[in-house]
Design a protein around this motif. Structure first.
Motif, PDB file in Angstrom:
ATOM      1  N   ILE A  66       0.860  -1.190   0.000  1.00 45.50           N
ATOM      2  CA  ILE A  66       0.000   0.000   0.000  1.00 45.50           C
ATOM      3  C   ILE A  66       0.891   1.233   0.000  1.00 45.50           C
ATOM      4  N   LEU A  67       0.689   2.105  -0.965  1.00 44.74           N
ATOM      5  CA  LEU A  67       1.419   3.367  -1.051  1.00 44.74           C
ATOM      6  C   LEU A  67       0.503   4.488  -0.590  1.00 44.74           C
ATOM      7  N   ILE A  68       0.981   5.282   0.359  1.00 46.64           N
ATOM      8  CA  ILE A  68       0.221   6.438   0.820  1.00 46.64           C
ATOM      9  C   ILE A  68       0.768   7.691   0.148  1.00 46.64           C
ATOM     10  N   ASP A  69      -0.054   8.301  -0.717  1.00 44.26           N
ATOM     11  CA  ASP A  69       0.235   9.524  -1.464  1.00 44.26           C
ATOM     12  C   ASP A  69       1.296   9.295  -2.543  1.00 44.26           C
ATOM     13  N   THR A  70       1.263  10.174  -3.558  1.00 43.90           N
ATOM     14  CA  THR A  70       2.185  10.022  -4.687  1.00 43.90           C
ATOM     15  C   THR A  70       3.016  11.273  -4.949  1.00 43.90           C
ATOM     16  N   GLY A  71       3.095  12.186  -3.962  1.00 42.27           N
ATOM     17  CA  GLY A  71       4.013  13.306  -4.074  1.00 42.27           C
ATOM     18  C   GLY A  71       3.558  14.387  -5.041  1.00 42.27           C
ATOM     19  N   LEU A  72       4.484  15.260  -5.371  1.00 43.52           N
ATOM     20  CA  LEU A  72       4.223  16.417  -6.228  1.00 43.52           C
ATOM     21  C   LEU A  72       4.468  16.120  -7.700  1.00 43.52           C
ATOM     22  N   GLY A  73       5.367  15.207  -7.989  1.00 44.11           N
ATOM     23  CA  GLY A  73       5.688  14.913  -9.377  1.00 44.11           C
ATOM     24  C   GLY A  73       6.495  16.024 -10.025  1.00 44.11           C
ATOM     25  N   ILE A  74       6.331  16.188 -11.341  1.00 43.33           N
ATOM     26  CA  ILE A  74       7.145  17.161 -12.077  1.00 43.33           C
ATOM     27  C   ILE A  74       6.384  18.442 -12.378  1.00 43.33           C
ATOM     28  N   ASP A  75       5.095  18.478 -12.093  1.00 44.32           N
ATOM     29  CA  ASP A  75       4.285  19.672 -12.354  1.00 44.32           C
ATOM     30  C   ASP A  75       4.154  20.442 -11.047  1.00 44.32           C
ATOM     31  N   THR A  76       5.056  21.373 -10.791  1.00 47.72           N
ATOM     32  CA  THR A  76       5.173  21.991  -9.461  1.00 47.72           C
ATOM     33  C   THR A  76       4.143  23.075  -9.207  1.00 47.72           C
ATOM     34  N   GLY A  77       3.421  23.502 -10.228  1.00 48.25           N
ATOM     35  CA  GLY A  77       2.376  24.498 -10.017  1.00 48.25           C
ATOM     36  C   GLY A  77       2.912  25.764  -9.369  1.00 48.25           C
ATOM     37  N   HIS A  78       2.230  26.192  -8.294  1.00 50.25           N
ATOM     38  CA  HIS A  78       2.583  27.435  -7.617  1.00 50.25           C
ATOM     39  C   HIS A  78       3.610  27.221  -6.516  1.00 50.25           C
ATOM     40  N   LEU A  79       4.006  25.991  -6.250  1.00 51.94           N
ATOM     41  CA  LEU A  79       4.837  25.684  -5.090  1.00 51.94           C
ATOM     42  C   LEU A  79       6.309  25.958  -5.383  1.00 51.94           C
ATOM     43  N   GLU A  80       6.992  26.486  -4.380  1.00 51.50           N
ATOM     44  CA  GLU A  80       8.430  26.741  -4.501  1.00 51.50           C
ATOM     45  C   GLU A  80       9.178  25.522  -3.992  1.00 51.50           C
ATOM     46  N   THR A  81       9.865  24.854  -4.875  1.00 44.47           N
ATOM     47  CA  THR A  81      10.504  23.592  -4.544  1.00 44.47           C
ATOM     48  C   THR A  81      12.006  23.767  -4.352  1.00 44.47           C
ATOM     49  N   LEU A  82      12.560  22.901  -3.528  1.00 45.42           N
ATOM     50  CA  LEU A  82      14.011  22.753  -3.487  1.00 45.42           C
ATOM     51  C   LEU A  82      14.417  21.677  -4.487  1.00 45.42           C
ATOM     52  N   ASP A  83      13.681  20.609  -4.497  1.00 46.18           N
ATOM     53  CA  ASP A  83      13.822  19.574  -5.515  1.00 46.18           C
ATOM     54  C   ASP A  83      12.520  18.784  -5.481  1.00 46.18           C
ATOM     55  N   THR A  84      12.223  18.125  -6.561  1.00 44.10           N
ATOM     56  CA  THR A  84      10.996  17.345  -6.603  1.00 44.10           C
ATOM     57  C   THR A  84      11.091  16.310  -7.709  1.00 44.10           C
ATOM     58  N   GLY A  85      10.068  15.453  -7.788  1.00 48.18           N
ATOM     59  CA  GLY A  85      10.050  14.418  -8.810  1.00 48.18           C
ATOM     60  C   GLY A  85      10.939  13.237  -8.501  1.00 48.18           C
ATOM     61  N   LYS A  86      11.260  13.004  -7.219  1.00 45.67           N
ATOM     62  CA  LYS A  86      12.225  11.975  -6.847  1.00 45.67           C
ATOM     63  C   LYS A  86      11.588  10.644  -6.468  1.00 45.67           C
ATOM     64  N   LEU A  87      10.260  10.597  -6.372  1.00 46.49           N
ATOM     65  CA  LEU A  87       9.610   9.428  -5.782  1.00 46.49           C
ATOM     66  C   LEU A  87       9.970   8.131  -6.485  1.00 46.49           C
ATOM     67  N   LEU A  88       9.863   8.103  -7.802  1.00 45.96           N
ATOM     68  CA  LEU A  88      10.078   6.845  -8.518  1.00 45.96           C
ATOM     69  C   LEU A  88      11.524   6.379  -8.400  1.00 45.96           C
ATOM     70  N   THR A  89      12.444   7.336  -8.434  1.00 45.41           N
ATOM     71  CA  THR A  89      13.855   6.991  -8.247  1.00 45.41           C
ATOM     72  C   THR A  89      14.103   6.457  -6.843  1.00 45.41           C
TER      73      THR A  89
END
Length: 289
Positions: A66-89
């Motif tokens: 069971i996976l809880i939540d799938t993160g932000l992905g690569i479409d960061t929208g309005h959010l200021e990221t430090l890094d993102t899109g790392k879940l699958l890796t």
């Protein structure tokens, strides 16, 4: 180095991360005076920012993954990221196959919790903040059913919220492809894992209860964003749809965790997000394991 795996009775829980986002306290909690943060300055960076992990969790219970939540992905929208899109890796590095996921439990339908529901043949602009969708949506976890609270589904898939770009990209295809499992209230995924309504951040916001062999843990989702809220339960962030309701949910949730001597697992606290509540000088704090 933190241990990214813990156990609650027979249930194995593995922490993953999709990256991190950052805010200033006055932006995220605009109703809270700056001086009220003085006891909690240790939670900020030297620049005075709040860094939030984009945590997701894999639970193994009774032969299910069971996976809880799938993160932000690569479409960061309005959010200021430090890094993102790392879940699958991160999943791959920890030996978790996407194909083995049986259930994706979504705490709520905000952008940073559904970002890897689907994949596309994408082109990404130079800033990495807007995604041009091409091709058909492909479920990232092709063998899973995605569990979403009916109260959130009703709100986010109608009216103005439906027009947010991530909704047609990451949410609506769940129904179109027949992999959506809508639920109400408390519902068992296995005999050891169940949904736990904690409304207020969104109408159907859901935490997840793990109970096995006399041990308990609660994955809190966005019922709690900051460690300061374990003390200041009435502090509600800008993103809460009903601040009074979220404050009541948070108060009740923390009391339950404390009374049950349960683990408090948070995706937005420092990774891996495993901790317990402790009392010091009459105040309640989250302490990392």
């Amino acid at each position: 180095m933190p241990d990214y795996t813990t156990r609650v009775g027979n249930v194995e829980i593995l922490a993953l991360s999709d990256g991190s986002i950052r805010f200033t306290p006055d932006d995220f909690f605009p109703s809270i005076p700056a001086e009220a943060w003085d006891p909690y300055r240790e939670y900020f960076t030297p620049e005075g920012e709040m860094i939030m992990n984009l945590g997701c969790f894999v639970l193994r219970s009774e032969g299910k993954t069971i996976l809880i939540d799938t993160g932000l992905g690569i479409d960061t929208g309005h959010l200021e990221t430090l890094d993102t899109g790392k879940l699958l890796t991160d999943m791959e590095s920890k030996g978790i196959s996407r194909a083995e996921v049986d259930v994706v439990g979504i705490t709520h339908l905000h952008l940073d919790h559904v970002g890897w529901n689907f994949q596309y043949d994408d082109g990404i602009d130079g800033q990495g903040s807007e995604v041009e969708r091409s091709g058909e949506p492909k479920p990232t976890f092709a063998n899973a059913r995605y569990w979403v609270a009916n109260a959130d589904w009703r709100v986010f898939t109608r009216g103005a919220l439906r027009k947010r770009p991530y909704i047609p990209a990451q949410v609506l295809p769940l129904q179109d492809q027949g992999i959506l499992e809508l639920f109400e209230g408390e519902r068992a995924i296995t005999s050891e894992i169940s949904t736990l309504p904690t409304p207020g951040h969104t109408p159907g916001h859901t935490s997840f209860l793990v109970a096995s062999q006399g041990e308990r843990a609660i994955i809190t989702g966005d019922a709690i964003h900051s460690r300061a809220q374990t003390v200041e339960t009435h502090w509600s962030p800008r993103a809460d749809s009903k601040p009074d309701v979220s404050a009541e949910s948070r108060k009740n949730l923390l009391e339950r965790i404390e009374n049950d001597n349960a683990m408090l697992i948070s995706g937005h606290f420092p990774a891996p997000g495993f901790g317990t509540l402790v009392r010091m000088e009459g105040r309640r704090y989250w302490q990392a394991l």
